[in-house]
Design a protein around this motif. Structure first.
Motif, PDB file in Angstrom:
ATOM      1  N   HIS A  72     -11.891  66.167 -17.397  1.00 37.57           N
ATOM      2  CA  HIS A  72     -12.793  65.638 -18.409  1.00 37.57           C
ATOM      3  C   HIS A  72     -12.181  64.376 -18.998  1.00 37.57           C
ATOM      4  O   HIS A  72     -11.002  64.100 -18.805  1.00 37.57           O
ATOM      5  N   ALA A  73     -12.983  63.622 -19.707  1.00 38.15           N
ATOM      6  CA  ALA A  73     -12.497  62.403 -20.340  1.00 38.15           C
ATOM      7  C   ALA A  73     -11.398  62.775 -21.330  1.00 38.15           C
ATOM      8  O   ALA A  73     -11.484  63.795 -22.018  1.00 38.15           O
ATOM      9  N   LEU A  84     -19.559  61.555 -15.840  1.00 37.88           N
ATOM     10  CA  LEU A  84     -18.155  61.634 -15.440  1.00 37.88           C
ATOM     11  C   LEU A  84     -17.909  60.892 -14.127  1.00 37.88           C
ATOM     12  O   LEU A  84     -16.832  60.329 -13.910  1.00 37.88           O
ATOM     13  N   TRP A 116     -17.282  57.427 -15.084  1.00 34.80           N
ATOM     14  CA  TRP A 116     -15.997  57.385 -15.793  1.00 34.80           C
ATOM     15  C   TRP A 116     -14.852  57.325 -14.778  1.00 34.80           C
ATOM     16  O   TRP A 116     -13.943  56.504 -14.893  1.00 34.80           O
ATOM     17  N   ARG A 117     -14.926  58.211 -13.766  1.00 36.54           N
ATOM     18  CA  ARG A 117     -13.888  58.218 -12.719  1.00 36.54           C
ATOM     19  C   ARG A 117     -13.853  56.901 -11.949  1.00 36.54           C
ATOM     20  O   ARG A 117     -12.789  56.366 -11.675  1.00 36.54           O
ATOM     21  N   LEU A 172     -11.051  55.378 -15.775  1.00 40.01           N
ATOM     22  CA  LEU A 172     -10.748  55.681 -17.174  1.00 40.01           C
ATOM     23  C   LEU A 172      -9.970  56.987 -17.239  1.00 40.01           C
ATOM     24  O   LEU A 172     -10.001  57.790 -16.305  1.00 40.01           O
ATOM     25  N   LEU A 191      -8.437  60.627 -17.558  1.00 37.28           N
ATOM     26  CA  LEU A 191      -8.928  61.986 -17.408  1.00 37.28           C
ATOM     27  C   LEU A 191      -7.821  62.961 -17.795  1.00 37.28           C
ATOM     28  O   LEU A 191      -6.634  62.652 -17.668  1.00 37.28           O
TER      29      LEU A 191
END
Length: 79
Positions: free
Chosen positions: A5-6, A63, A66-67, A71, A73
């Protein structure tokens, strides 16, 4: 597939939004929601806005995006 997750995120299931202790009590604060692709997060943002969190928004692309942006994790506890 890498699970995670972030960094700094809090997990709140979609069906647990009402009264969730993980949400800020100050409903004026922005809340960014994220799921795998953004679809569930968009539904959650709509629900939170109905509950008074006017600044609830879904992260476009979720997500996955995001990946792809590399960014930070954190690994999920169950991973």
């Amino acid at each position: 597939m890498h699970r995670g997750h972030a960094a700094g995120a809090r997990n709140v299931p979609l069906n647990s939004l009402q009264g969730a202790k993980e949400l800020p009590s100050n409903k004026q604060l922005p809340v960014v929601l994220m799921c795998g692709t953004g679809a569930r997060a968009a539904r959650a943002a709509g629900e939170l806005r109905k509950l008074g969190h006017e600044r609830a928004i879904a992260l476009a692309g979720g997500l996955k995006a995001w990946r792809e942006a590399n960014l930070p994790l954190e690994k999920s506890a169950a991973a």
